[in-house]
Design an enzyme around this catalytic site. Structure first.
Site, short mmCIF file in Angstrom:
data_model
loop_
_atom_site.label_atom_id
_atom_site.label_comp_id
_atom_site.label_asym_id
_atom_site.label_seq_id
_atom_site.Cartn_x
_atom_site.Cartn_y
_atom_site.Cartn_z
N THR A 189 0.84 -1.19 0.00
CA THR A 189 0.00 0.00 0.00
C THR A 189 0.88 1.24 0.00
O THR A 189 1.88 1.30 0.69
CB THR A 189 -0.94 0.03 1.22
N GLU A 334 -4.78 -2.85 4.60
CA GLU A 334 -4.44 -3.44 5.90
C GLU A 334 -5.59 -4.24 6.48
O GLU A 334 -5.46 -4.87 7.53
CB GLU A 334 -4.04 -2.33 6.88
N LYS A 442 -6.20 10.45 -2.96
CA LYS A 442 -6.63 9.25 -3.67
C LYS A 442 -7.42 9.65 -4.90
O LYS A 442 -8.53 10.15 -4.79
CB LYS A 442 -7.45 8.36 -2.76
N TRP A 447 -3.28 6.04 -5.20
CA TRP A 447 -2.68 7.00 -4.29
C TRP A 447 -1.67 7.91 -4.97
O TRP A 447 -0.93 7.49 -5.84
CB TRP A 447 -1.96 6.27 -3.15
P1 AMP Z 1 -6.33 1.17 0.04
O1 AMP Z 1 -5.42 0.67 1.10
O2 AMP Z 1 -5.63 1.61 -1.19
O3 AMP Z 1 -7.44 0.23 -0.21
O4 AMP Z 1 -6.99 2.51 0.60
C1 AMP Z 1 -7.69 2.55 1.81
C2 AMP Z 1 -8.13 3.95 2.09
O5 AMP Z 1 -9.04 4.40 1.08
C3 AMP Z 1 -8.89 4.11 3.38
O6 AMP Z 1 -8.03 4.20 4.50
C4 AMP Z 1 -9.64 5.41 3.10
O7 AMP Z 1 -8.80 6.54 3.27
C5 AMP Z 1 -9.98 5.28 1.64
N1 AMP Z 1 -11.32 4.70 1.47
C6 AMP Z 1 -11.65 3.42 1.21
N2 AMP Z 1 -12.99 3.28 1.09
C7 AMP Z 1 -13.53 4.49 1.28
C8 AMP Z 1 -14.86 5.01 1.29
N3 AMP Z 1 -15.92 4.24 1.03
N4 AMP Z 1 -15.02 6.32 1.55
C9 AMP Z 1 -13.96 7.13 1.79
N5 AMP Z 1 -12.68 6.72 1.78
C10 AMP Z 1 -12.46 5.41 1.53
#
Ligand code: AMP
Length: 546
Positions: A189, A334, A442, A447
């Site tokens: 990540t 995570e 994001k 990212w």
């Molecule tokens: P990743 O590890 O790339 O899957 O990203 C996870 C992060 O994406 C989370 O910690 C949030 O900051 C963001 N995220 C995931 N789902 C949502 C959602 N439904 N609404 C807002 N932010 C989200």
């Protein structure tokens, strides 16, 4: 003690064994890189996965060794998921949207012994290979001999053809039994500060996550469903859909690289898709396609949306115009990734506005996951739907320590993992993400590191201070904007600042606007207050139609 239940290990190969035995005629349909459709039943997928395990044995793959993939969603990638993990090695999915430099960093950190790649990524692999440290012994291109691309690789790295290897192998392979706490897959990540970090999933965590995701209150897949993971298999195992769909006996429809609105609508209707999951950007493209062409969705009942906040207007539009239910979910690498899910239900006495507001939240914790919010000192805050705090989680599929670090090193003293998200939780347990404490952006589900952009902007001789924050964007959810302060007596030309960044980062990382400000807000400790900057500039792009 008498009368205890059987103790069988929770293994990923158990999913394959089950689906082949009891749903062998359900199918996996894949759109290839050339757009053509390939179909195969699960009984055949099982045989090919066992054949692939024999190939891996032949290539010397050892228990616990990392095998990397750079690939779209398709049947060969699914074969790798099962063969690599099923034989006791670790399937390391690499995100092809990262820069060659980041990919090399990740592959060196994981010390991948083999790399499996789709033909599309041949130029990327050629760029990455010279940056690798020596663990990689072969690149296997996931195609037939006639489709093999030309690729120059450094000495010591062999170039092999997937179907040639498969043709030369047999299927004499039984899925071995081992400890369910054995590592199964690895995903990096970039959603935190600094270099990407690896999250290593176990067989146990993966199987428990699949079962939880299949609960009726979550994705709830079942035989007869046709599930379309638009979310890539290199994003946290396609949110667990590959495992969950097969464990339930549902068919899998794999989109390959074609994720535009027209291709997705076409695949949904021609393949009778009932459930699909992906980030808001993809569904916005689909919505626009449907609106401009007048095309309808004939079989889709529900869409799972996560990765970024789903705009309420999208939930409303899909329901009203197309009769499709949007289920909003939250998760992170995570957390395997699903942590909360907003399941569909009709509540008595709710006004339309109240209903939309409830459905727009990120949902309730899955059984197996606990969440809470805390203040900056770690004190628990009330679940009153009004107070926002740092979102923490713990549970059966939450990371304990990053890859290569001590177990428990990612947790606080009470065993909680701090997500970097800021949220409120209402008395019904519905969680709403209100902000983000981690300093990243994001965009379209991917990212962008604000710190990396800031450091580069500071290379410009006129720039005294630089801060990158996320501004709302109708298509990409967020886009980076760069706020700069000039050195005394200097003027800043925004184009020249972009010029410093260009070529040093991927093009899609370039900020959508450079704003020259007289100063930046600071916190009491002298750091730039990203919170106040975000508040100031959140609507900058939307207001100007950029
Ligand atoms: P990743 O590890 O790339 O899957 O990203 C996870 C992060 O994406 C989370 O910690 C949030 O900051 C963001 N995220 C995931 N789902 C949502 C959602 N439904 N609404 C807002 N932010 C989200």
């Amino acid at each position: 003690m008498f009368g205890l239940m059987q103790d069988r290990p929770l293994l990923i190969s158990g999913i394959m064994r089950h689906v082949a035995r009891f749903h062998g005629s359900a199918e996996i349909v894949s759109r290839g890189v050339d757009g053509s459709l390939h179909r195969m039943d699960y009984a055949t997928l099982d045989r090919r996965s066992r054949r692939l395990a024999r190939v891996l044995q032949g290539l010397g793959v050892q228990t616990g060794e990392r095998v990397a993939t750079l690939a779209w969603n398709g049947y060969r990638h699914v074969e790798l998921y099962y063969a690599v993990s099923g034989m006791g090695a670790v399937c390391h999915t690499v995100n092809p949207r990262l820069t060659p430099d980041d990919i090399a960093y990740i592959m060196n950190d994981a010390a991948d012994g083999l790399l499996f790649t789709d033909t599309t990524f041949a130029p990327l692999v050629a760029a990455v290979a010279p940056l690798l440290g020596g663990a990689l012994r072969a690149v296997v291109v996931m195609c037939a001999r006639a489709e093999m691309p030309a690729m120059a690789l450094p000495p010591g790295i062999a170039l092999l053809c997937y179907e040639d290897l498969m043709d030369a192998a047999d299927e004499e392979f039984d899925w071995p039994e081992f400890d369910e706490r054995t590592a199964a897959s690895l995903c990096y990540t970039s959603g935190t500060t600094g270099r990407p970090k690896g999250v290593l999933y176990s067989h146990r965590s993966t199987v428990l996550h699949s079962m939880a995701v299949n609960a009726a209150a979550v994705m709830g897949l079942k035989p007869g469903d046709r599930a379309l993971p638009i979310v890539p298999m290199f994003h946290v195992n396609a949110w667990g859909m590959v495992y969950a769909a097969m464990a339930s006996g549902a068919s899998l429809i794999m989109p390959g690289r074609h994720l535009d609105g027209a291709s997705v609508a076409n695949l949904m209707n021609s393949e009778g898709v009932t459930f699909a999951a992906g980030v808001p950007t993809v569904w916005l493209a689909l919505l626009q396609h449907l609106r401009t062409t007048g095309e309808r969705l004939h079989t889709v009942k529900r869409l799972g949306i996560g990765g970024s906040a789903c705009p309420p207007a999208m939930i409303d539009a899909f329901a009203r115009e197309y009769g499709v239910i949007i289920e909003h979910a939250w998760g992170m690498t995570e957390c395997s990734p699903v942590g909360t899910y907003n399941t569909h239900r009709v509540m008595d006495g709710e006004t339309e506005a109240e209903s939309l507001s409830r459905r727009s939240k990120q949902g309730q914790a899955l059984f197996g996951i606990d969440i809470r919010i805390t203040d900056d000192e770690g004190g628990a805050l009330p679940h009153d739907g009004k107070t926002s705090g740092n979102l923490q989680m713990r549970g059966n599929w939450v990371c304990s320590g990053y890859y290569g670090q001590e177990p428990g090193s990612a947790l606080d003293a009470e065993g909680w993992f701090t997500t970097g998200d800021v949220a409120s939780i209402d008395p019904q347990g519905q969680m709403l993400i209100t902000d983000r404490a981690k300093d990243v952006i994001k965009s379209g589900g991917e990212w962008i590191s604000s710190i990396e952009l800031e450091n580069l902007a500071l290379l410009h001789p006129d720039v005294a201070e630089a801060a990158v924050v996320a501004a709302e964007h109708p298509k990409w959810a967020e886009r980076p904007i760069l706020v700069v302060v000039a050195k005394q007596g200097h003027d800043i030309d925004p184009e020249a600042v972009i010029g410093v960044l260009r070529g040093r980062v991927a093009n899609w990382w370039l900020p959508d606007a450079v704003i020259v400000d007289s100063d930046l807000p600071h916190t009491a400790t002298g750091k730039v207050s990203k919170l106040r900057l975000r508040q100031k500039y959140r609507g900058y792009l939307v207001e100007r139609g950029i």
